[in-house]
Design an enzyme around this catalytic site. Structure first.
Site, PDB file in Angstrom:
ATOM      1  N   LYS A  46       0.842  -1.202   0.000  1.00  0.00           N
ATOM      2  CA  LYS A  46       0.000   0.000   0.000  1.00  0.00           C
ATOM      3  C   LYS A  46       0.882   1.259   0.000  1.00  0.00           C
ATOM      4  O   LYS A  46       0.678   2.174  -0.796  1.00  0.00           O
ATOM      5  CB  LYS A  46      -0.910  -0.014   1.243  1.00  0.00           C
ATOM      6  N   HIS A  88      14.574  21.202  19.803  1.00  0.00           N
ATOM      7  CA  HIS A  88      13.880  19.919  19.593  1.00  0.00           C
ATOM      8  C   HIS A  88      14.557  19.220  18.413  1.00  0.00           C
ATOM      9  O   HIS A  88      15.759  18.954  18.468  1.00  0.00           O
ATOM     10  CB  HIS A  88      12.392  20.245  19.360  1.00  0.00           C
ATOM     11  N   LYS A 133      24.827  26.609  24.969  1.00  0.00           N
ATOM     12  CA  LYS A 133      24.155  25.300  24.887  1.00  0.00           C
ATOM     13  C   LYS A 133      24.935  24.418  23.927  1.00  0.00           C
ATOM     14  O   LYS A 133      25.310  24.865  22.837  1.00  0.00           O
ATOM     15  CB  LYS A 133      22.741  25.478  24.344  1.00  0.00           C
ATOM     16  N   ILE A 134      25.153  23.181  24.303  1.00  0.00           N
ATOM     17  CA  ILE A 134      25.814  22.241  23.406  1.00  0.00           C
ATOM     18  C   ILE A 134      24.714  21.377  22.787  1.00  0.00           C
ATOM     19  O   ILE A 134      24.058  20.589  23.483  1.00  0.00           O
ATOM     20  CB  ILE A 134      26.832  21.347  24.174  1.00  0.00           C
ATOM     21  N   MET A 135      24.519  21.537  21.491  1.00  0.00           N
ATOM     22  CA  MET A 135      23.380  20.901  20.844  1.00  0.00           C
ATOM     23  C   MET A 135      23.548  19.385  20.755  1.00  0.00           C
ATOM     24  O   MET A 135      24.638  18.895  20.472  1.00  0.00           O
ATOM     25  CB  MET A 135      23.170  21.496  19.450  1.00  0.00           C
ATOM     26  N   GLY A 136      22.442  18.681  21.031  1.00  0.00           N
ATOM     27  CA  GLY A 136      22.501  17.218  21.030  1.00  0.00           C
ATOM     28  C   GLY A 136      22.743  16.646  22.418  1.00  0.00           C
ATOM     29  O   GLY A 136      22.907  15.430  22.565  1.00  0.00           O
ATOM     30  N   PHE A 137      22.768  17.535  23.426  1.00  0.00           N
ATOM     31  CA  PHE A 137      22.964  17.066  24.813  1.00  0.00           C
ATOM     32  C   PHE A 137      21.813  17.506  25.706  1.00  0.00           C
ATOM     33  O   PHE A 137      21.222  18.569  25.500  1.00  0.00           O
ATOM     34  CB  PHE A 137      24.284  17.596  25.376  1.00  0.00           C
ATOM     35  N   HIS A 167      18.220  16.498  28.132  1.00  0.00           N
ATOM     36  CA  HIS A 167      16.859  16.068  27.786  1.00  0.00           C
ATOM     37  C   HIS A 167      15.869  16.549  28.837  1.00  0.00           C
ATOM     38  O   HIS A 167      16.199  16.629  30.018  1.00  0.00           O
ATOM     39  CB  HIS A 167      16.782  14.543  27.673  1.00  0.00           C
ATOM     40  N   ASP A 213      19.695  12.915  19.188  1.00  0.00           N
ATOM     41  CA  ASP A 213      20.153  13.688  18.037  1.00  0.00           C
ATOM     42  C   ASP A 213      21.670  13.674  17.815  1.00  0.00           C
ATOM     43  O   ASP A 213      22.123  13.831  16.686  1.00  0.00           O
ATOM     44  CB  ASP A 213      19.717  15.160  18.176  1.00  0.00           C
ATOM     45  N   ARG A 220      -7.109  23.100  26.807  1.00  0.00           N
ATOM     46  CA  ARG A 220      -7.183  24.531  27.090  1.00  0.00           C
ATOM     47  C   ARG A 220      -6.813  24.743  28.549  1.00  0.00           C
ATOM     48  O   ARG A 220      -7.690  24.775  29.415  1.00  0.00           O
ATOM     49  CB  ARG A 220      -8.609  25.015  26.808  1.00  0.00           C
TER      50      ARG A 220
END
Ligand SMILES: CC(=O)SCCNC(=O)CCNC(=O)[C@H](O)C(C)(C)COP(=O)(O)OP(=O)(O)OC[C@H]1O[C@@H](n2cnc3c(N)ncnc32)[C@H](O)[C@@H]1OP(=O)(O)O
Ligand SMILES: O=C([O-])CC(=O)C(=O)O
Length: 374
Positions: A71, A221, A254-258, A260, A311, A355
């Protein structure tokens, strides 16, 4: 790092609804989809099986799986007006904006008019997303109008085939398949919550997914895999990387990928994609990117007790497969669509409009002042 306070800003620690899809960081279970551990899913499963599992609650039997793959294969073609629309988007657009537009345009052409169509609409998006991205990419970058209807058995193979213009090596297809599985679902993350909020107004599937793509785009994100790549490729050696990261930490960058929002000591997806990065790096004779990534992992743990999230090692793994950095986050879209759509369906099945309330911190009531008196 001190025990994370799961209260206050960012709705952290608040239960915002129920789900039967996934556990994230629950003690004793880690990351599971419909009760299955992520390690088993990535080792034994294929992305199409996992998509079915998320949508239907159980793994498909062999007939269901074969029919489902058939499909999806039949839904890879793009309607002419969508191709025309993609051809208008410039080469320097961000591919996440292309995904957002592509999804929204398909919503104009193949509108979900009734919720009974939700699975078909989702399957169409699942099959068409790699085609949308790579039709635009190859047209805007190479000037070619590719045929998006390949006979590849899997979405992973289809994606790499369209990108490189030839069928991928088996281990590249398997790595891509594992990656799609790892990214498929993650409970009430920002983009999925966006999709659920949109669904709770009884909006259509294309609107929910388009909204979610917007949330995934940000560097806090999904965008972190691209940001991580841009960081690691700046370094020529582990020593240079170590020094630079220490400096960045001192400046409170900020260290990206670290890090959570939920996991406290590790992300269960990291070990799996890290192993793939190691294998693929050895294959291409890499002596820099993987060692640089490893030293950054070490420094981040030693200095901040922060760990790589899903990431970080995706960056080098994708790079070793010849995937351009700006396509990293759109691959996340091709995968996470399964989680988003499953959450939309779950929300619709037991809906109340989402809401929440706000704590008011503005001025006390006061009287209108005419413009001539201000
Ligand atoms: C697939 C995904 O979406 S996974 C997430 C991908 N995003 C990233 O990799 C971006 C980098 N990471 C971050 O920005 C954060 O860790 C987030 C957004 C993932 C989580 O945010 P939060 O839950 O608010 O972080 P948390 O409360 O754990 O932060 C604690 C402390 O660690 C610091 N910290 C967290 N992550 C990092 C990081 N990557 N680099 C440096 N410091 C960090 C915070 O600044 C904070 O310090 P402070 O107490 O001095 O203010
Ligand atoms: O759960 C989160 O907050 C972010 C994340 O890892 C994901 O969406 O995969």
């Amino acid at each position: 790092m001190a025990e994370k306070k799961l209260t206050g800003a960012g709705l952290r620690g608040q239960t915002a609804g129920q789900t039967a899809l996934c556990t994230v960081g629950k003690s004793g279970t880690g990351l599971t989809y419909r009760g299955y551990d992520i390690h088993e899913l990535a080792k034994y499963g294929t992305f199409e099986e996992i998509a079915w599992l998320l949508f239907h609650g159980e793994l498909p039997n062999s007939e269901e799986l074969a029919n489902y793959k058939k499909k999806l294969q039949g839904l890879r073609g793009l309607p002419e007006p969508l191709k025309q629309c993609l051809e208008l988007i410039p080469a320097d657009a961000h591919p996440m904006d292309v995904m957002r537009t592509g999804c929204s345009m398909l919503g104009n052409l193949e509108t979900e008019t009734d919720f009974s169509q939700q699975q078909d609409v989702t399957d169409r998006l699942l099959a068409a997303f790699p085609s949308i991205l790579l039709y635009w990419y190859r047209f805007s970058h190479d000037g070619v109008r590719i045929e998006t209807e390949t006979d590849d058995d899997t979405i992973a193979g289809h994606f790499l085939h369209l990108l490189h213009g030839k069928k991928p090596a088996d281990n590249h297809r398997r790595c891509m398949d594992a990656s799609l599985i790892l990214y498929a679902e993650h409970e009430f993350n920002a983009s999925t919550f966006t999709a659920r909020v949109c669904a709770s107004t009884l909006s259509d599937m294309h609107s929910c997914v388009t909204a979610a793509i917007g949330s995934l785009r940000g560097p806090l994100h999904g965008g972190a895999n691209e940001a991580a790549m841009e960081m690691i490729e700046r370094f020529q050696s582990p020593e240079e990387a170590k020094e630079a990261i220490l400096g960045m930490l001192e400046r409170k960058d900020k260290i990206m990928g670290f890090g959570h929002a939920i996991y406290q000591t590790s992300d269960p997806r990291n070990g799996i994609i890290k192993e793939w990065s190691k294998v693929l790096g050895e294959e291409v004779g890499d002596t820099v990117l993987y060692p640089v990534s490893e030293i950054i992992e070490q420094v981040m743990w030693d200095e901040k007790k922060l760990f790589p999230n899903a990431d970080f090692f995706h960056a080098s793994a994708y790079h070793f497969m010849g995937i351009p950095t700006k396509l990293f986050t759109p691959i996340f879209v091709c995968s996470r669509l399964t989680g988003w759509a499953s959450h939309v369906m779950e929300q619709r099945a037991n809906n109340r409009i989402i809401r929440p309330s706000a704590e008011y911190i503005g001025p006390e009531p006061r009287s209108w002042v005419g413009v001539e008196e201000r």
